[in-house]
Design a protein around this motif. Structure first.
Motif, PDB file in Angstrom:
ATOM      1  N   THR A  56       0.901  -1.334   0.121  1.00 53.95           N
ATOM      2  CA  THR A  56      -0.002   0.107   0.114  1.00 53.95           C
ATOM      3  C   THR A  56       1.034   1.423  -0.015  1.00 53.95           C
ATOM      4  N   VAL A  57       0.177   2.326  -0.066  1.00 48.73           N
ATOM      5  CA  VAL A  57       1.030   3.628   0.198  1.00 48.73           C
ATOM      6  C   VAL A  57       2.127   3.859   1.072  1.00 48.73           C
ATOM      7  N   PHE A  79      -2.400  -2.354  -3.800  1.00 55.00           N
ATOM      8  CA  PHE A  79      -3.646  -1.882  -3.315  1.00 55.00           C
ATOM      9  C   PHE A  79      -3.588  -0.360  -3.127  1.00 55.00           C
ATOM     10  N   GLY A  80      -4.061   0.451  -4.238  1.00 58.50           N
ATOM     11  CA  GLY A  80      -4.184   1.772  -4.359  1.00 58.50           C
ATOM     12  C   GLY A  80      -3.851   2.223  -5.866  1.00 58.50           C
ATOM     13  N   THR A  81      -4.151   3.539  -5.908  1.00 59.97           N
ATOM     14  CA  THR A  81      -4.202   3.811  -7.501  1.00 59.97           C
ATOM     15  C   THR A  81      -2.742   4.538  -7.618  1.00 59.97           C
ATOM     16  N   GLY A  82      -2.434   5.398  -6.668  1.00 57.06           N
ATOM     17  CA  GLY A  82      -1.160   6.094  -6.836  1.00 57.06           C
ATOM     18  C   GLY A  82       0.177   5.168  -6.529  1.00 57.06           C
ATOM     19  N   LEU A 105     -12.048   4.295  -6.564  1.00 53.79           N
ATOM     20  CA  LEU A 105     -11.776   5.167  -5.568  1.00 53.79           C
ATOM     21  C   LEU A 105     -12.174   6.771  -6.152  1.00 53.79           C
ATOM     22  N   ARG A 244      -1.250  13.885  -3.321  1.00 55.37           N
ATOM     23  CA  ARG A 244      -0.038  13.687  -2.837  1.00 55.37           C
ATOM     24  C   ARG A 244       0.555  14.868  -2.210  1.00 55.37           C
ATOM     25  N   HIS A 291      -5.107  11.568   5.577  1.00 55.43           N
ATOM     26  CA  HIS A 291      -5.200  10.662   4.204  1.00 55.43           C
ATOM     27  C   HIS A 291      -6.254   9.889   4.218  1.00 55.43           C
ATOM     28  N   SER A 294      -9.975   8.313   0.273  1.00 56.98           N
ATOM     29  CA  SER A 294     -10.860   7.140  -0.265  1.00 56.98           C
ATOM     30  C   SER A 294     -11.291   6.381   0.716  1.00 56.98           C
ATOM     31  N   ARG A 300     -12.821   0.289  -0.241  1.00 54.88           N
ATOM     32  CA  ARG A 300     -11.800  -0.435   0.178  1.00 54.88           C
ATOM     33  C   ARG A 300     -12.001  -1.868  -0.453  1.00 54.88           C
ATOM     34  N   MET A 303     -11.303  -1.953  -4.176  1.00 59.56           N
ATOM     35  CA  MET A 303      -9.818  -1.935  -4.354  1.00 59.56           C
ATOM     36  C   MET A 303      -9.328  -3.513  -4.118  1.00 59.56           C
TER      37      MET A 303
HETATM   38  C1  8YV Z   1      -5.306   4.919  -0.582  1.00 56.55           C
HETATM   39  C2  8YV Z   1      -4.466   6.751  -2.383  1.00 56.55           C
HETATM   40  O1  8YV Z   1      -6.044   4.822   0.292  1.00 56.55           O
HETATM   41  O2  8YV Z   1      -4.999   4.869  -4.093  1.00 56.55           O
HETATM   42  C3  8YV Z   1      -4.451   5.852  -3.556  1.00 56.55           C
HETATM   43  O3  8YV Z   1      -3.602   6.411  -4.266  1.00 56.55           O
HETATM   44  O4  8YV Z   1      -4.126   7.656  -2.292  1.00 56.55           O
HETATM   45  C4  8YV Z   1      -5.471   6.378  -1.275  1.00 56.55           C
HETATM   46  O5  8YV Z   1      -6.762   6.889  -1.437  1.00 56.55           O
HETATM   47  C5  8YV Z   1      -3.915   4.368  -0.505  1.00 56.55           C
HETATM   48  O6  8YV Z   1      -2.991   4.809  -1.610  1.00 56.55           O
HETATM   49  C6  8YV Z   1      -3.869   2.868  -0.475  1.00 56.55           C
HETATM   50  O7  8YV Z   1      -2.542   2.434  -0.693  1.00 56.55           O
END
Ligand code: 8YV
Length: 329
Positions: A56-57, A79-82, A105, A244, A291, A294, A300, A303
């Protein structure tokens, strides 16, 4: 036919129960039930044994970690977009596929962005604080005056999925939509949103009442809002960031807010999470969130479903749907 062994999937953080259960059924899943972020040493151990890593982030998957990976690590299913916490360049060099969870998200993050766009000019957190600390002395014609939202100009930096979803909401609140993006949006989207495109970010910044950051953090957007660019904003402007922290020079922003060179800020993300500039925490004209843009249970789970689909298709020998290509960033 002999059954293929299940891939070893190391999940770095606690995920919703339904997702963990399905992962246990489908994969040789190694869960992190304690939900403490993994240390560098633990991440290194994880990449040595994993076929698939689900970070994850909060996990920095840098070159150092990646070069310790065992030969089996073929997929990082984020697990996340970024994906700015993953060294994509090294992943590509080592033939490791990286996937993320786009799309699911979008609406939740846009809701939170809109909430901040409303909360800061209307002084929501200050009002709440008055009540909670028992300091409210009653209504007054000139007390708690904020600024009107309706009729103002919103400048969106990054008109991707989330930026567009923010624009749709903002339009309903009477904001006129302006945006800066690497590429101009499709004419149909521009028409729907009655949006004005600014090729020059500098030019747009100087004219906006509210600015929302909705672009990803990449080497190209690091400190996009530098001290120089922040100075282009009008002193009555507000800034909102649900993307971010690294996109804004947090120290420069804090200095400007302290000196009232900006009207306020709504920040859901920070440059050195979980650390937050202590001076920022002292200011009244900011709304700070941990943070949670989402953070809905539905989001979740969606995701997690995406992560599972990415792993399953990859394990079955197909291209997973949400591959991150370095060049896209
Ligand atoms: C997530 C986020 O909670 O998905 C993303 O890029 O910034 C967040 O909303 C987080 O990254 C989960 O890894």
């Amino acid at each position: 036919m002999p059954k293929q062994p299940k891939p070893v999937v190391v999940v770095t953080r606690k995920l919703p129960d339904s997702i963990e259960t399905r992962m246990m059924e489908l994969f040789d899943a190694r869960l992190n039930l304690a939900d403490e972020p993994m240390s560098k040493a633990q991440l290194t151990e994880a990449v040595k044994i994993a076929d698939v890593l689900v970070p994850t982030v909060t996990d920095e998957i840098d070159k150092g970690i990646m070069t310790q990976a065992g030969p089996n690590l073929r997929l990082i299913a984020n697990f996340g977009t970024g994906v700015d916490h993953i060294d994509l360049h090294t992943a590509r060099q080592r033939g490791i596929t990286v996937t993320n969870t786009p799309g699911v998200l979008t609406e939740d993050t846009a809701d939170m962005t809109m909430a901040l766009i409303l909360a800061v000019p209307r002084r929501l957190a200050e009002g709440l604080n008055l009540l909670k600390t028992g300091q409210w002395k009653g209504w007054g014609p000139t007390s708690m005056l904020g600024h009107r939202i309706w009729g103002k100009r919103l400048g969106i930096i990054g008109m991707g999925r989330i930026g567009t979803a923010v624009a749709r909401r903002a339009k309903g609140f009477g904001l006129s939509i302006h945006y800066h993006n690497r590429r101009r949006a499709h004419p149909e989207i521009e028409a729907e949103l009655d949006a004005t495109y600014w090729e020059s970010l500098d030019q747009m910044l100087a004219r906006m009442d509210i600015v929302s950051i909705n672009c990803p953090h990449t080497p190209g957007t690091y400190h996009l809002l530098s001290a120089r660019r922040l100075k282009l904003l009008q002193p009555q402007a507000y800034i909102v960031n649900t993307s971010r922290g690294e996109v804004i020079d947090e120290n420069a922003l804090t200095r400007m807010l302290e000196r009232s060179e900006l009207a306020g800020a709504g920040l859901d993300v920070f440059e050195h999470e979980p650390a937050v500039n202590p001076k920022l925490q002292q200011l009244e004209n900011v709304v700070l969130l941990p943070h949670m843009g989402s953070a809905t249970i539905e989001g979740r789970i969606d995701m997690g479903e995406k992560v599972i689909i990415n792993i399953k298709t990859f394990a079955d020998g197909h291209n997973p749907p949400d591959r991150v290509i370095e060049a896209m960033l």
